[in-house]
Write an enzyme that holds these catalytic residues in place. Structure first.
Site, PDB file in Angstrom:
ATOM      1  N   SER A  25       0.819  -1.214   0.000  1.00 50.97           N
ATOM      2  CA  SER A  25       0.000   0.000   0.000  1.00 50.97           C
ATOM      3  C   SER A  25       0.853   1.264   0.000  1.00 50.97           C
ATOM      4  CB  SER A  25      -0.917   0.027   1.230  1.00 50.97           C
ATOM      5  OG  SER A  25      -1.841  -1.026   1.184  1.00 50.97           O
ATOM      6  N   HIS A  55      -3.242   0.478  -4.597  1.00 51.33           N
ATOM      7  CA  HIS A  55      -2.769  -0.657  -5.387  1.00 51.33           C
ATOM      8  C   HIS A  55      -3.261  -0.492  -6.826  1.00 51.33           C
ATOM      9  CE1 HIS A  55      -1.570  -3.405  -1.962  1.00 51.33           C
ATOM     10  NE2 HIS A  55      -2.264  -2.483  -1.335  1.00 51.33           N
ATOM     11  N   HIS A  77      -5.538  -9.566  -1.639  1.00 53.41           N
ATOM     12  CA  HIS A  77      -5.553  -9.926  -0.225  1.00 53.41           C
ATOM     13  C   HIS A  77      -6.603 -10.994   0.065  1.00 53.41           C
ATOM     14  CE1 HIS A  77      -3.954  -5.816  -0.462  1.00 53.41           C
ATOM     15  NE2 HIS A  77      -3.274  -6.087   0.629  1.00 53.41           N
ATOM     16  N   TYR A  79      -8.539 -10.978   2.590  1.00 51.97           N
ATOM     17  CA  TYR A  79      -9.768 -10.345   3.086  1.00 51.97           C
ATOM     18  C   TYR A  79     -10.688  -9.850   1.973  1.00 51.97           C
ATOM     19  CZ  TYR A  79      -7.233  -5.886   2.477  1.00 51.97           C
ATOM     20  OH  TYR A  79      -6.511  -4.834   1.972  1.00 51.97           O
ATOM     21  N   GLU A  80     -10.191  -9.784   0.741  1.00 49.34           N
ATOM     22  CA  GLU A  80     -11.038  -9.385  -0.383  1.00 49.34           C
ATOM     23  C   GLU A  80     -11.973 -10.509  -0.821  1.00 49.34           C
ATOM     24  OE1 GLU A  80      -8.915  -6.742  -3.423  1.00 49.34           O
ATOM     25  OE2 GLU A  80      -7.239  -7.645  -2.329  1.00 49.34           O
ATOM     26  N   ALA A 107       2.712  -2.221   4.059  1.00 45.13           N
ATOM     27  CA  ALA A 107       2.465  -1.220   5.094  1.00 45.13           C
ATOM     28  C   ALA A 107       1.956  -1.970   6.316  1.00 45.13           C
ATOM     29  CB  ALA A 107       1.431  -0.204   4.617  1.00 45.13           C
ATOM     30  N   MET A 205      -1.870  -7.437   7.100  1.00 44.57           N
ATOM     31  CA  MET A 205      -2.879  -8.340   6.536  1.00 44.57           C
ATOM     32  C   MET A 205      -2.416  -8.990   5.234  1.00 44.57           C
ATOM     33  SD  MET A 205      -6.070  -5.706   7.040  1.00 44.57           S
ATOM     34  CE  MET A 205      -6.235  -4.747   8.560  1.00 44.57           C
ATOM     35  N   SER A 206      -1.106  -9.081   5.042  1.00 47.53           N
ATOM     36  CA  SER A 206      -0.596  -9.622   3.775  1.00 47.53           C
ATOM     37  C   SER A 206       0.742 -10.314   4.003  1.00 47.53           C
ATOM     38  CB  SER A 206      -0.427  -8.478   2.760  1.00 47.53           C
ATOM     39  OG  SER A 206       0.617  -7.595   3.169  1.00 47.53           O
ATOM     40  N   ASN A 229       1.919   3.580  11.852  1.00 48.29           N
ATOM     41  CA  ASN A 229       1.324   4.245  13.016  1.00 48.29           C
ATOM     42  C   ASN A 229       2.119   3.920  14.277  1.00 48.29           C
ATOM     43  OD1 ASN A 229      -0.323   1.594  12.392  1.00 48.29           O
ATOM     44  ND2 ASN A 229      -0.379   1.854  14.606  1.00 48.29           N
ATOM     45  N   HIS A 241      -7.453   3.745   6.629  1.00 55.13           N
ATOM     46  CA  HIS A 241      -6.578   3.349   5.529  1.00 55.13           C
ATOM     47  C   HIS A 241      -5.891   4.563   4.910  1.00 55.13           C
ATOM     48  CE1 HIS A 241      -5.001   0.646   2.523  1.00 55.13           C
ATOM     49  NE2 HIS A 241      -5.458   1.406   1.554  1.00 55.13           N
TER      50      HIS A 241
END
Length: 266
Positions: A25, A55, A77, A79-80, A107, A205-206, A229, A241
């Protein structure tokens, strides 16, 4: 897979990459600057479209520092709603195209309390908390063995090379363990506390599915996270995001310089 390879070869004049890079990202700008051939995921047989902000969804081929490089400008991903096999399919294609070294970027949120936004972290190991594994199913013996060893997914030699490159560039660099959750929701304060106690330094998440498959395919893997963060175990305002993309943008100059130096030294 052969139809994917054949299609790519016809579009790239049989370009033979030796280094693969998956750009996370907000980190895809390098593929805009270095681009000899570009193919949209939408056009490639058996590829799926990337739907996440930051992306672009292109496979980019370029000669960088005299090395043939293939870049995924954006990833897909779990989650998609895609299967693990679908999101790791491009790694297998890279292997078949000739890639020997795969650089995974992402990220990630800070868990280690010494990390700051826009820090870069070399991944020394990972923890798979995604609830599944991309190697589940029938095994393809032409790509790898049924029970691959995972002792050294992220090659120590590449970690040392990345540290050396960062030092030569005068960049501060972190080194830690990447914890992977399925997403798409961010972690709760209690989950951050748990991850910290169990040894995670950054969370995302990746990356982990791709790293597992790359190791299975006998690729040399290097992982780099852009920290987005400040670590917290208590809620301190909503994490969005957009903030992730903003932090990646702040880090992209040093990220790009490090990546180019690593490619040069490989």
């Amino acid at each position: 897979m052969q139809n994917t390879i054949d299609f790519i070869n016809t579009k790239t004049n049989f370009f033979k990459p030796e280094i693969g890079i998956i750009l996370g990202s907000g980190l895809g700008e390098i593929a805009d600057e270095f681009c000899d051939y570009a193919i949209s995921y939408n056009d490639i047989p058996n590829f799926i479209k990337s739907t996440v902000q930051g992306h672009k969804g292109r496979l980019v081929f370029a000669k960088i520092n005299n090395k043939n490089v293939i870049m995924m400008q954006g990833r897909n991903h779990f989650y998609e709603g895609h299967s693990m096999q679908e999101i790791t399919y491009p790694v297998k294609i890279m292997k078949l195209l000739g890639v020997k070294t795969l650089i995974l970027t992402n990220a990630a949120g800070a868990v280690n309390e010494s990390y700051k936004p826009a820090d870069l972290m070399i991944i020394k190991d990972h923890i798979n908390n995604m609830g599944t594994n991309p190697l589940i199913g029938l095994n393809d013996n032409s790509l790898g063995e049924r029970f691959p060893d995972m002792t050294e997914i992220y090659k120590k030699q590449l970690i040392q090379l990345a540290e050396k490159c960062a030092n030569n560039l005068g960049l501060d660099i972190q080194k830690g363990v990447y914890w992977a959750n399925s997403g798409p929701s961010y972690e709760t304060p209690a989950e951050i506390k748990m991850i910290r106690k169990l040894g995670g330094d950054a969370v995302g998440m990746s990356t982990v599915p791709e790293a597992i498959v790359a190791n299975y395919c006998k690729l040399n893997v290097l992982g780099i996270s852009c920290i987005t963060n400040t670590a917290s175990s208590e809620t301190s305002g909503e994490l969005t995001h957009e903030e992730v993309i903003e932090a990646a943008n702040k880090a992209k100059v040093k990220f790009k310089s490090l990546l180019l130096k690593i490619i040069q030294e490989l």
